[in-house]
Design a protein around this motif. Sequence first.
Motif, PDB file in Angstrom:
ATOM      1  N   TRP A   9       0.845  -1.198   0.000  1.00 23.58           N
ATOM      2  CA  TRP A   9       0.000   0.000   0.000  1.00 23.58           C
ATOM      3  C   TRP A   9       0.879   1.246   0.000  1.00 23.58           C
ATOM      4  O   TRP A   9       0.633   2.196  -0.735  1.00 23.58           O
ATOM      5  CB  TRP A   9      -0.929  -0.041   1.215  1.00 23.58           C
ATOM      6  N   LEU A  10       1.921   1.239   0.822  1.00 21.50           N
ATOM      7  CA  LEU A  10       2.833   2.384   0.879  1.00 21.50           C
ATOM      8  C   LEU A  10       3.602   2.541  -0.433  1.00 21.50           C
ATOM      9  O   LEU A  10       3.781   3.665  -0.917  1.00 21.50           O
ATOM     10  CB  LEU A  10       3.795   2.225   2.058  1.00 21.50           C
ATOM     11  N   LEU A  11       4.038   1.447  -1.010  1.00 22.92           N
ATOM     12  CA  LEU A  11       4.744   1.493  -2.295  1.00 22.92           C
ATOM     13  C   LEU A  11       3.883   2.155  -3.370  1.00 22.92           C
ATOM     14  O   LEU A  11       4.377   2.979  -4.149  1.00 22.92           O
ATOM     15  CB  LEU A  11       5.134   0.081  -2.731  1.00 22.92           C
ATOM     16  N   PHE A  33      10.295  -0.314  12.255  1.00 24.35           N
ATOM     17  CA  PHE A  33       9.622   0.070  11.017  1.00 24.35           C
ATOM     18  C   PHE A  33      10.159   1.436  10.652  1.00 24.35           C
ATOM     19  O   PHE A  33      10.265   2.326  11.503  1.00 24.35           O
ATOM     20  CB  PHE A  33       8.102   0.149  11.218  1.00 24.35           C
ATOM     21  N   HIS A  34      10.494   1.613   9.391  1.00 23.17           N
ATOM     22  CA  HIS A  34      10.957   2.918   8.915  1.00 23.17           C
ATOM     23  C   HIS A  34      10.285   3.199   7.583  1.00 23.17           C
ATOM     24  O   HIS A  34      10.193   2.325   6.721  1.00 23.17           O
ATOM     25  CB  HIS A  34      12.476   2.932   8.731  1.00 23.17           C
ATOM     26  N   ALA A  35       9.808   4.416   7.419  1.00 27.95           N
ATOM     27  CA  ALA A  35       9.206   4.850   6.157  1.00 27.95           C
ATOM     28  C   ALA A  35       9.606   6.290   5.895  1.00 27.95           C
ATOM     29  O   ALA A  35       9.834   7.057   6.826  1.00 27.95           O
ATOM     30  CB  ALA A  35       7.688   4.739   6.213  1.00 27.95           C
ATOM     31  N   SER A  36       9.687   6.637   4.610  1.00 27.00           N
ATOM     32  CA  SER A  36      10.021   8.012   4.253  1.00 27.00           C
ATOM     33  C   SER A  36       9.422   8.370   2.902  1.00 27.00           C
ATOM     34  O   SER A  36       9.207   7.515   2.047  1.00 27.00           O
ATOM     35  CB  SER A  36      11.534   8.224   4.225  1.00 27.00           C
ATOM     36  N   SER A  37       9.181   9.656   2.752  1.00 34.37           N
ATOM     37  CA  SER A  37       8.676  10.172   1.484  1.00 34.37           C
ATOM     38  C   SER A  37       9.852  10.408   0.547  1.00 34.37           C
ATOM     39  O   SER A  37      11.010  10.223   0.922  1.00 34.37           O
ATOM     40  CB  SER A  37       7.914  11.480   1.726  1.00 34.37           C
ATOM     41  N   GLU A  38       9.537  10.858  -0.633  1.00 35.19           N
ATOM     42  CA  GLU A  38      10.583  11.165  -1.601  1.00 35.19           C
ATOM     43  C   GLU A  38      11.475  12.280  -1.061  1.00 35.19           C
ATOM     44  O   GLU A  38      10.971  13.345  -0.691  1.00 35.19           O
ATOM     45  CB  GLU A  38       9.963  11.585  -2.936  1.00 35.19           C
ATOM     46  N   PRO A  39      12.785  12.087  -0.986  1.00 37.62           N
ATOM     47  CA  PRO A  39      13.663  13.084  -0.362  1.00 37.62           C
ATOM     48  C   PRO A  39      13.782  14.400  -1.121  1.00 37.62           C
ATOM     49  O   PRO A  39      14.129  15.408  -0.524  1.00 37.62           O
ATOM     50  CB  PRO A  39      15.010  12.379  -0.301  1.00 37.62           C
ATOM     51  N   LYS A  66      -0.304   8.145   9.995  1.00 45.46           N
ATOM     52  CA  LYS A  66      -1.532   8.932   9.946  1.00 45.46           C
ATOM     53  C   LYS A  66      -1.235  10.414  10.172  1.00 45.46           C
ATOM     54  O   LYS A  66      -1.893  11.280   9.596  1.00 45.46           O
ATOM     55  CB  LYS A  66      -2.526   8.420  10.985  1.00 45.46           C
ATOM     56  N   GLN A  67      -0.235  10.724  10.980  1.00 50.03           N
ATOM     57  CA  GLN A  67       0.141  12.121  11.207  1.00 50.03           C
ATOM     58  C   GLN A  67       0.674  12.785   9.940  1.00 50.03           C
ATOM     59  O   GLN A  67       0.748  14.006   9.860  1.00 50.03           O
ATOM     60  CB  GLN A  67       1.176  12.205  12.318  1.00 50.03           C
ATOM     61  N   HIS A  68       1.075  11.975   8.964  1.00 51.10           N
ATOM     62  CA  HIS A  68       1.565  12.503   7.679  1.00 51.10           C
ATOM     63  C   HIS A  68       0.516  12.344   6.573  1.00 51.10           C
ATOM     64  O   HIS A  68       0.853  12.396   5.389  1.00 51.10           O
ATOM     65  CB  HIS A  68       2.871  11.809   7.295  1.00 51.10           C
ATOM     66  N   GLY A  69      -0.731  12.111   6.979  1.00 43.97           N
ATOM     67  CA  GLY A  69      -1.826  12.045   6.020  1.00 43.97           C
ATOM     68  C   GLY A  69      -2.014  10.701   5.355  1.00 43.97           C
ATOM     69  O   GLY A  69      -2.760  10.595   4.387  1.00 43.97           O
ATOM     70  N   LEU A  70      -1.337   9.681   5.847  1.00 43.79           N
ATOM     71  CA  LEU A  70      -1.466   8.343   5.273  1.00 43.79           C
ATOM     72  C   LEU A  70      -2.320   7.494   6.212  1.00 43.79           C
ATOM     73  O   LEU A  70      -1.829   6.940   7.191  1.00 43.79           O
ATOM     74  CB  LEU A  70      -0.086   7.697   5.081  1.00 43.79           C
ATOM     75  N   ASP A  71      -3.602   7.422   5.925  1.00 42.52           N
ATOM     76  CA  ASP A  71      -4.546   6.683   6.751  1.00 42.52           C
ATOM     77  C   ASP A  71      -4.752   5.308   6.119  1.00 42.52           C
ATOM     78  O   ASP A  71      -5.574   5.144   5.217  1.00 42.52           O
ATOM     79  CB  ASP A  71      -5.858   7.455   6.867  1.00 42.52           C
TER      80      ASP A  71
END
Length: 74
Positions: A9-11, A33-39, A66-71
């Motif tokens: 889903w994140l991909l 767990f680690h996730a990041s947006s496009e740098p 969710k704090q970054h708008g990803l629900d």
Amino acid sequence: MDATAMLEWLLERNVSALLRVDAGRDGIRPWTFHASSEPQHDDSWSVRTDADSAEECLHRARKALKQHGLDLPE
């Protein structure tokens, strides 16, 4: 949502993510767990959670994302 579905889903939303277990931590919050947006974006972000179990780690990750708008769906 299981870990594989969550990562897929994140991909689909161009989010880089990983779930890792580190045996070298001697059982102290070995799950990460680690996730990041496009740098290259001005509004780039990253999330990291650590926990004693995979389930708790993903639960914390969902809250942080969710704090970054990803629900994420259930």
